[in-house]
Design a protein around this motif. Structure first.
Motif, short mmCIF file in Angstrom:
data_model
loop_
_atom_site.label_atom_id
_atom_site.label_comp_id
_atom_site.label_asym_id
_atom_site.label_seq_id
_atom_site.Cartn_x
_atom_site.Cartn_y
_atom_site.Cartn_z
N UNK A 105 0.83 -1.21 0.00
CA UNK A 105 0.00 0.00 0.00
C UNK A 105 0.85 1.26 0.00
N UNK A 106 2.11 1.15 0.43
CA UNK A 106 3.01 2.30 0.46
C UNK A 106 3.77 2.39 -0.85
N UNK A 107 3.71 3.56 -1.48
CA UNK A 107 4.33 3.75 -2.79
C UNK A 107 4.97 5.13 -2.92
N UNK A 108 5.90 5.23 -3.84
CA UNK A 108 6.45 6.54 -4.20
C UNK A 108 5.44 7.26 -5.10
N UNK A 109 5.70 8.51 -5.39
CA UNK A 109 4.78 9.26 -6.25
C UNK A 109 4.72 8.69 -7.66
N UNK A 110 5.73 7.91 -8.03
CA UNK A 110 5.73 7.27 -9.36
C UNK A 110 5.02 5.91 -9.33
N UNK A 111 4.51 5.51 -8.17
CA UNK A 111 3.79 4.24 -8.07
C UNK A 111 4.67 3.05 -7.76
N UNK A 112 5.93 3.30 -7.36
CA UNK A 112 6.85 2.21 -7.04
C UNK A 112 6.69 1.81 -5.57
N UNK A 113 6.56 0.51 -5.35
CA UNK A 113 6.42 0.00 -3.99
C UNK A 113 6.71 -1.48 -3.95
#
Length: 287
Positions: free
Chosen positions: A206-214
């Motif tokens: 559920x935790x991601x960077x602003x680019x959608x990487x997690x």
């Protein structure tokens, strides 16, 4: 009388051209044909003793005024149906447009943690689930005072502390096999007794960077966004885990299938060599 009938049918044709609805036109065409047949039949048999038109029976000759009045009534009926159909079509059109907008609208908003979203759709990560390299994770910020954060998270499920340094870990549903959140804190011994957050590790997707990487992102996806370099990995439960770090302050743990299983956020610069010995109990650092 024939002029009056022609006048009524011309009016009907004008109504058709004005509203221009296929379903309405088909209905009107049927009414016109039925009405015309009734009129023709009545004109031919206007001397018969009784005639039925519009549900009314009368004896004697079919008068011009009677026919004209019936024509006017039919015109009003057709006009009423025109208005009814126009309102219905307008509601359908408005409803359809609203549904599309809702869906779109609805298709722009990405579900965090699912790993799937419409092509070219913007990535939207809630602020409390956003990973920011070198800064923090959600509401947990690097270099923030640890005590308020620990109080909010509650008693950790696992942890260790020594020499002013500590690691606290919380497991999903308090199950050690579930996703984990770990926080490494340290005190500036001799200068301040206050423990501060130095590193954060998370394995929940559920935790991601602003680019959608997690977690669950592939190494290929990570390398498209971050300039990572391979660091010393670790081994746990006989599985070798590779580590790729970006000096902006983020490191990715990658399994043998090339998929991310955990992320560490740390201060900008080089990744500390003791990071995984601290944050992953039971791990053996690779040589």
């Amino acid at each position: 009388m024939s002029k009056n009938i022609d006048f009524v049918f011309k009016a009907i044709f004008q109504i058709e051209n004005f509203w221009n609805f296929r379903s309405l036109l088909n209905y009107i065409a049927g009414l016109k044909f039925a009405t015309l047949m009734i009129f023709k039949h009545a004109m031919v048999n206007n001397t018969q003793s009784s005639t039925a038109l519009g549900g009314v029976k009368f004896k004697g000759r079919l008068t011009k005024s009677f026919v004209f009045n019936r024509c006017k009534q039919l015109s009003l009926i057709l006009l009423s149906f025109s208005l009814l159909f126009s309102c219905t079509e307008s509601q359908k059109t408005t409803s359809g447009a609203s549904g599309d907008q809702s869906t779109q609208s609805s298709n722009e908003l990405v579900a965090v943690g699912t790993g799937s979203r419409p092509a070219n759709a913007p990535i939207v990560v809630p602020s409390d689930s956003l990973i920011v390299p070198g800064e923090g994770l959600g509401n947990i910020k690097l270099d923030a005072e640890a005590a308020p954060i620990m109080k909010k998270l509650g008693k950790p499920d696992a942890g260790d502390a020594a020499m002013g340094k500590a690691v606290a870990t919380w497991f999903e549903q308090h199950d050690s096999t579930g996703h984990a959140l770990s926080i490494f804190t340290a005190k500036d011994m001799g200068n301040s007794p206050v423990a501060k957050v130095k590193q954060i590790r998370v394995t929940a997707p559920a935790y991601k960077t602003e680019q959608g990487i997690g977690a669950f992102s592939t190494l290929t996806e990570i390398q498209k966004v971050f300039k990572v370099r391979k660091e010393k990995g670790y081994q746990i439960k006989q599985e070798q885990i590779a580590v790729y770090a970006d000096p902006s302050g983020i490191a990715f743990e990658v399994d043998k299938d090339g998929r991310c299983i955990g992320i560490v956020v740390y201060a900008k610069g080089d990744l500390h060599p003791d990071t995984y010995a601290r944050l992953v109990p039971g791990s053996i650092i690779s040589k």
